[in-house]
Design a protein around this motif. Structure first.
Motif, PDB file in Angstrom:
ATOM      1  N   THR A   3      24.064   8.385  59.754  1.00  0.00           N
ATOM      2  CA  THR A   3      22.935   9.447  60.400  1.00  0.00           C
ATOM      3  C   THR A   3      22.937  10.316  59.363  1.00  0.00           C
ATOM      4  OG1 THR A   3      22.130   9.165  62.217  1.00  0.00           O
ATOM      5  CG2 THR A   3      21.157  10.879  61.289  1.00  0.00           C
ATOM      6  N   GLY A   4      24.059  10.818  59.700  1.00  0.00           N
ATOM      7  CA  GLY A   4      25.018  11.508  57.707  1.00  0.00           C
ATOM      8  C   GLY A   4      26.070  10.577  57.321  1.00  0.00           C
ATOM      9  N   ILE A   5      26.775  11.226  57.277  1.00  0.00           N
ATOM     10  CA  ILE A   5      28.175  10.721  56.320  1.00  0.00           C
ATOM     11  C   ILE A   5      29.183  11.108  55.967  1.00  0.00           C
ATOM     12  CG2 ILE A   5      29.183   9.327  54.007  1.00  0.00           C
ATOM     13  CD1 ILE A   5      26.079   9.622  53.647  1.00  0.00           C
ATOM     14  N   ALA A   6      30.494  10.837  56.810  1.00  0.00           N
ATOM     15  CA  ALA A   6      31.509  11.740  57.485  1.00  0.00           C
ATOM     16  C   ALA A   6      33.091  10.703  56.578  1.00  0.00           C
ATOM     17  CB  ALA A   6      31.779  11.313  58.670  1.00  0.00           C
ATOM     18  N   GLY A   7      34.142  10.851  56.286  1.00  0.00           N
ATOM     19  CA  GLY A   7      34.847  10.314  55.343  1.00  0.00           C
ATOM     20  C   GLY A   7      36.305  10.113  56.956  1.00  0.00           C
ATOM     21  N   ALA A   8      37.378   9.832  56.974  1.00  0.00           N
ATOM     22  CA  ALA A   8      38.422   9.563  56.946  1.00  0.00           C
ATOM     23  C   ALA A   8      39.296   9.102  56.472  1.00  0.00           C
ATOM     24  CB  ALA A   8      38.705   9.028  58.467  1.00  0.00           C
ATOM     25  N   ILE A   9      41.117  10.486  55.435  1.00  0.00           N
ATOM     26  CA  ILE A   9      41.860   9.731  54.774  1.00  0.00           C
ATOM     27  C   ILE A   9      42.594   9.565  55.459  1.00  0.00           C
ATOM     28  CG2 ILE A   9      43.331  11.113  53.382  1.00  0.00           C
ATOM     29  CD1 ILE A   9      41.156  13.196  53.195  1.00  0.00           C
ATOM     30  N   GLY A  10      43.315   8.721  55.647  1.00  0.00           N
ATOM     31  CA  GLY A  10      44.847   7.420  56.092  1.00  0.00           C
ATOM     32  C   GLY A  10      45.708   7.146  55.532  1.00  0.00           C
ATOM     33  N   ILE A  11      47.110   8.169  55.858  1.00  0.00           N
ATOM     34  CA  ILE A  11      48.257   8.299  55.349  1.00  0.00           C
ATOM     35  C   ILE A  11      49.158   7.420  56.236  1.00  0.00           C
ATOM     36  CG2 ILE A  11      49.898   8.926  53.676  1.00  0.00           C
ATOM     37  CD1 ILE A  11      47.711  10.998  53.613  1.00  0.00           C
ATOM     38  N   ASN A  12      50.078   6.243  55.661  1.00  0.00           N
ATOM     39  CA  ASN A  12      50.706   5.270  56.304  1.00  0.00           C
ATOM     40  C   ASN A  12      50.175   5.411  58.131  1.00  0.00           C
ATOM     41  OD1 ASN A  12      52.421   5.226  54.650  1.00  0.00           O
ATOM     42  ND2 ASN A  12      53.032   7.366  54.698  1.00  0.00           N
ATOM     43  N   GLY A  13      49.198   5.031  58.514  1.00  0.00           N
ATOM     44  CA  GLY A  13      48.933   4.865  59.468  1.00  0.00           C
ATOM     45  C   GLY A  13      48.618   6.147  60.421  1.00  0.00           C
ATOM     46  N   VAL A  14      48.380   7.714  59.483  1.00  0.00           N
ATOM     47  CA  VAL A  14      48.125   8.655  60.637  1.00  0.00           C
ATOM     48  C   VAL A  14      46.621   9.156  59.799  1.00  0.00           C
ATOM     49  CG1 VAL A  14      48.980  11.139  60.785  1.00  0.00           C
ATOM     50  CG2 VAL A  14      50.145   9.286  61.496  1.00  0.00           C
ATOM     51  N   ILE A  15      45.579   9.633  60.145  1.00  0.00           N
ATOM     52  CA  ILE A  15      44.789  10.015  59.729  1.00  0.00           C
ATOM     53  C   ILE A  15      45.312  11.739  59.405  1.00  0.00           C
ATOM     54  CG2 ILE A  15      42.025  11.122  59.853  1.00  0.00           C
ATOM     55  CD1 ILE A  15      42.419   8.046  59.763  1.00  0.00           C
ATOM     56  N   GLU A  16      44.516  12.239  58.128  1.00  0.00           N
ATOM     57  CA  GLU A  16      45.399  13.218  58.001  1.00  0.00           C
ATOM     58  C   GLU A  16      44.301  14.585  58.200  1.00  0.00           C
ATOM     59  OE1 GLU A  16      45.787  16.203  56.218  1.00  0.00           O
ATOM     60  OE2 GLU A  16      46.841  15.316  56.062  1.00  0.00           O
ATOM     61  N   ALA A  17      44.119  15.921  58.771  1.00  0.00           N
ATOM     62  CA  ALA A  17      43.186  16.616  59.269  1.00  0.00           C
ATOM     63  C   ALA A  17      42.504  17.653  58.250  1.00  0.00           C
ATOM     64  CB  ALA A  17      43.112  16.629  60.609  1.00  0.00           C
ATOM     65  N   GLY A  18      43.847  17.698  57.559  1.00  0.00           N
ATOM     66  CA  GLY A  18      43.650  18.943  56.709  1.00  0.00           C
ATOM     67  C   GLY A  18      43.754  20.594  57.208  1.00  0.00           C
ATOM     68  N   ALA A  19      43.873  21.124  56.836  1.00  0.00           N
ATOM     69  CA  ALA A  19      44.531  22.425  56.851  1.00  0.00           C
ATOM     70  C   ALA A  19      43.741  22.949  57.747  1.00  0.00           C
ATOM     71  CB  ALA A  19      44.642  23.872  56.048  1.00  0.00           C
ATOM     72  N   HIS A  20      42.392  22.828  58.052  1.00  0.00           N
ATOM     73  CA  HIS A  20      41.026  23.514  58.946  1.00  0.00           C
ATOM     74  C   HIS A  20      40.061  22.185  59.879  1.00  0.00           C
ATOM     75  CE1 HIS A  20      41.503  25.872  55.503  1.00  0.00           C
ATOM     76  NE2 HIS A  20      42.326  27.061  56.716  1.00  0.00           N
ATOM     77  N   GLY A  21      41.242  21.363  59.593  1.00  0.00           N
ATOM     78  CA  GLY A  21      40.448  19.883  60.033  1.00  0.00           C
ATOM     79  C   GLY A  21      38.629  19.274  59.528  1.00  0.00           C
ATOM     80  N   SER A  22      38.287  19.571  58.740  1.00  0.00           N
ATOM     81  CA  SER A  22      37.390  19.161  58.126  1.00  0.00           C
ATOM     82  C   SER A  22      38.064  18.505  56.876  1.00  0.00           C
ATOM     83  CB  SER A  22      36.431  20.198  57.674  1.00  0.00           C
ATOM     84  OG  SER A  22      37.595  21.134  57.303  1.00  0.00           O
ATOM     85  N   ALA A  23      39.350  17.509  56.660  1.00  0.00           N
ATOM     86  CA  ALA A  23      39.470  16.724  55.277  1.00  0.00           C
ATOM     87  C   ALA A  23      38.366  15.599  55.771  1.00  0.00           C
ATOM     88  CB  ALA A  23      40.897  16.309  55.791  1.00  0.00           C
ATOM     89  N   GLY A  24      37.976  15.096  54.543  1.00  0.00           N
ATOM     90  CA  GLY A  24      37.183  13.604  54.550  1.00  0.00           C
ATOM     91  C   GLY A  24      35.158  13.994  54.682  1.00  0.00           C
ATOM     92  N   GLU A  25      35.256  15.428  54.562  1.00  0.00           N
ATOM     93  CA  GLU A  25      33.936  15.163  54.518  1.00  0.00           C
ATOM     94  C   GLU A  25      32.834  15.228  53.631  1.00  0.00           C
ATOM     95  OE1 GLU A  25      32.206  15.641  57.534  1.00  0.00           O
ATOM     96  OE2 GLU A  25      33.373  16.612  58.472  1.00  0.00           O
ATOM     97  N   ILE A  26      33.765  13.562  53.189  1.00  0.00           N
ATOM     98  CA  ILE A  26      32.307  13.411  51.430  1.00  0.00           C
ATOM     99  C   ILE A  26      30.416  13.456  51.988  1.00  0.00           C
ATOM    100  CG2 ILE A  26      32.589  10.648  52.857  1.00  0.00           C
ATOM    101  CD1 ILE A  26      33.472  10.235  49.659  1.00  0.00           C
ATOM    102  N   GLY A  27      30.457  13.628  53.092  1.00  0.00           N
ATOM    103  CA  GLY A  27      29.068  13.453  52.886  1.00  0.00           C
ATOM    104  C   GLY A  27      28.515  14.717  51.912  1.00  0.00           C
ATOM    105  N   HIS A  28      29.030  16.016  52.399  1.00  0.00           N
ATOM    106  CA  HIS A  28      28.922  17.063  51.786  1.00  0.00           C
ATOM    107  C   HIS A  28      29.454  17.276  50.365  1.00  0.00           C
ATOM    108  CE1 HIS A  28      25.853  17.894  54.896  1.00  0.00           C
ATOM    109  NE2 HIS A  28      27.850  17.909  55.887  1.00  0.00           N
TER     110      HIS A  28
END
Length: 310
Positions: free
Chosen positions: A141-166
């Motif tokens: 319905t929207g678009i979102a993403g997840a950035i993976g580095i060595n098997g761990v998802i990088e959430a970002g400093a404020h928990g919103s990394a990967g919001e490629i839909g915006h």
């Protein structure tokens, strides 16, 4: 048998599982969220469902779940264990981790964003397995993403990394819910393709899957709608790979179900746009709608491993 509870909460339904230490789905179940009864009812449905899963595990595997993981939509503060905001559930600042922990007898609970949780599963167990850096993008319905580095998802400093839909790809494009114009998800999500094809075909009931079928049949109007969406998607993805340089780019969500009708022109459109960048392997997600549950299970097992090491 040692196991954890995994819950994947969507706008209208929940998928749940008991997950073994090897990632196996030992037991699966589904249930409506009951959102028509209001946000408090959704929370109570989640808590009750989790309690039933705990009882099932005790009865069938000889012990209670060691932990629980839950994936929810919207804005999540995983550190505080709070569902900060989820428009489709009517939530604001729901302390879901504490509520679940209390209902489950004090077991540790991990909370995650739905797409990032699904991306975690795809990275470790699915299409990204073995890739030290990957980007998972869900086209729903929207678009979102997840950035993976060595098997761990990088959430970002404020928990919103990967919001490629915006990411804005067409500055003069449609107005987005985030109040920008021309965001990627207004042009290339399954919902965007549905809107465009319903207008182009004159059928208000037509959706993105119908558009894909018409593309395969050679319908010129459908081809135009599809090409516009693929071009916008490629523009957004090239921005992402320029910043992140992933080894693997995993595409999931409803629009990815079109298979090579999507992937063949998308790969070509990305390759046309790159200059110095290295094009990653662009592959479909492998886990389907089990990714959220598997990812929630991984969150729970990771939490237990962290507590042991501490």
């Amino acid at each position: 048998m040692r196991h954890v509870i995994a819950l994947d909460v969507g706008g209208t339904g929940m998928k749940a599982a008991l997950v073994g230490s090897d990632g196996a789905l030992l037991h699966e179940a589904r249930r409506p969220t009951g959102r028509e009864r209001g946000p408090d009812a959704v929370v109570e449905t989640i808590l009750g469902f989790a309690a039933e899963l705990r009882a099932y595990g005790t009865e069938h595997y000889g012990e209670s779940a060691a932990a629980a993981g839950v994936a929810v939509p919207g804005i999540v503060d995983a550190e505080r264990g709070t569902a900060v905001y989820a428009a489709n559930l009517g939530w604001r600042d729901v302390p879901l981790r504490d509520l679940l922990g209390e209902r489950l007898g004090g077991v540790p609970v991990a909370l995650g964003h739905d797409v990032r949780t699904g991306g975690l599963a795809e990275g470790r167990l699915g299409a990204g397995k073995g890739a030290e850096r990957f980007l998972f993008v869900a086209l729903g319905t929207g678009i979102a993403g997840a950035i993976g580095i060595n098997g761990v998802i990088e959430a970002g400093a404020h928990g919103s990394a990967g919001e490629i839909g915006h990411v804005v790809v067409r500055p003069d494009g449609p107005l987005c819910g985030c109040e920008q114009r021309g965001c990627l998800e207004t042009l290339a999500s399954a919902a965007a393709v549905t809107r465009a094809w319903a207008a182009a075909s004159g059928d208000p009931e037509a959706d993105a899957a119908d558009c894909a079928e018409a593309v395969r049949a050679g319908d010129p109007a459908a081809v135009r709608v599809w090409r516009d969406a693929v071009d916008a998607l490629a523009a957004g993805l090239v921005t992402a790979l320029t910043l992140l340089d992933p080894r693997t780019l995993i595409i999931g969500g409803g629009l990815a179900e079109a298979g090579e009708t999507l992937f063949t022109p998308l790969r070509a459109a990305v390759e046309e746009r790159v200059t110095f960048q290295t094009v990653p392997e662009i592959v479909p997600a492998a886990l389907g709608d089990t990714a959220g549950c598997l990812g929630a299970g991984l969150l729970a097992w990771d939490l237990l491993a962290t507590e042991v090491s501490a």
